[in-house]
Write an enzyme that holds these catalytic residues in place. Structure first.
Site, short mmCIF file in Angstrom:
data_model
loop_
_atom_site.label_atom_id
_atom_site.label_comp_id
_atom_site.label_asym_id
_atom_site.label_seq_id
_atom_site.Cartn_x
_atom_site.Cartn_y
_atom_site.Cartn_z
N TYR A 156 14.05 -14.20 67.36
CA TYR A 156 12.87 -14.37 66.52
C TYR A 156 13.14 -15.41 65.43
O TYR A 156 12.36 -16.34 65.22
CB TYR A 156 12.50 -13.03 65.91
CG TYR A 156 11.27 -13.04 65.04
CD1 TYR A 156 10.00 -13.09 65.59
CD2 TYR A 156 11.38 -12.97 63.65
CE1 TYR A 156 8.87 -13.09 64.79
CE2 TYR A 156 10.26 -12.97 62.84
CZ TYR A 156 9.00 -13.03 63.42
OH TYR A 156 7.89 -13.03 62.62
N LYS A 160 11.39 -19.09 64.68
CA LYS A 160 10.70 -19.37 63.42
C LYS A 160 11.34 -20.55 62.69
O LYS A 160 10.64 -21.33 62.02
CB LYS A 160 10.69 -18.12 62.54
CG LYS A 160 9.85 -16.98 63.12
CD LYS A 160 8.40 -17.39 63.33
CE LYS A 160 7.54 -16.24 63.83
NZ LYS A 160 6.12 -16.61 64.02
#
Length: 259
Positions: A156, A160
């Site tokens: 994740y 990002k």
């Protein structure tokens, strides 16, 4: 709160739930025409019906942002129904909670596909039109993981971080064409998905122990930040990341306590 966005056309990916739904509602409240794009057909139907019942101009489309052809068709449909697209808020994304050593190739690839490729496909498709027209603004929903790390969030966080780099580079390419693009980086937001994992006591212990404001964000607060960056009030802001995190990233970045 009025951002003077009335009459403009906004596309919101992931726009039928969580932060995306808050953005769709907020954009409609500004009298923008809103295209709600999401891969959940039932949620799209519900969100679209809600906004239309309130008298707003809204189009709901079921879209897989990882598929370029699906995105291209959706953007063409939005233009045919609502007109030229003035604003994009890219909210579609997924998370994970897996240690690096336990993560499968499939899980990694899925995070990259949705969170990274999904931003690219929609920004590219709409960006082409905005650059040709010489105007437009985009917001990508990042995370505090955009600027730091988080236990069990390696994939994740990687996506990002990548999105922030994409936004910075796109801002350089598009700036002279009058197109702006920025990141909103939320901290912990009080969404139905979060509430499936954390009750109040657990949220306080795991999520909020080093948040100066001591509470979860309301989805509407993330939406307001996004609309500000879309508005002319932010006309000289591009390529930046705005942390809307209650002060979390003002100090040392966190490591989870024992759950």
């Amino acid at each position: 709160m009025n951002f003077d966005l009335q009459g403009r056309v906004a596309v919101v990916t992931g726009g039928a739930s969580g932060i995306g739904l808050a953005v769709s509602r907020a954009a409609a409240d500004q009298d923008m025409a809103v295209a709600v794009l999401d891969n959940n057909a039932q949620a799209v139907e519900a969100a679209t019906a809600e906004l239309q019942d309130r008298g707003f101009k809204c189009l709901g489309l079921v879209v897989d942002v990882t598929e370029s052809e699906s995105v291209a068709r959706a953007v063409a449909d939005v233009e045919a129904s609502l007109g030229s697209i003035d604003a994009l808020v890219a909210c579609a994304g997924i998370s994970q909670n897996t240690p690096v050593v336990d993560m499968s190739d499939e899980e990694w690839d899925r995070l990259v596909a949705v969170n990274q490729r999904g931003v690219f496909t929609v920004a590219r498709e709409i960006g082409r039109r905005m650059v040709a027209r010489g105007s437009g603004a985009m917001v990508v929903i990042g995370s505090t993981d955009t600027i730091g790390g988080h236990i069990n969030h390696a994939a994740y966080a990687a996506t990002k971080h990548a999105v922030a780099g994409f936004v910075q580079s796109a801002a350089i390419e598009w700036g002279r064409a009058g197109v702006r693009i920025n990141v909103v980086a939320p901290g912990a937001v009080d969404t139905p998905l979060l509430r499936t994992k954390f009750d109040d006591e657990t949220a306080q212990r795991v999520l909020l122990y080093n948040v100066p404001m001591g509470r979860l964000s309301r989805p509407a607060e993330q939406a307001n930040a996004s609309l500000f960056l879309l508005s002319d009030a932010a006309s000289y802001v591009t390529g930046t990341t705005l942390c809307v995190d209650g002060g979390l990233t003002t100090g040392f970045f966190y490591n989870d306590q024992v759950h």
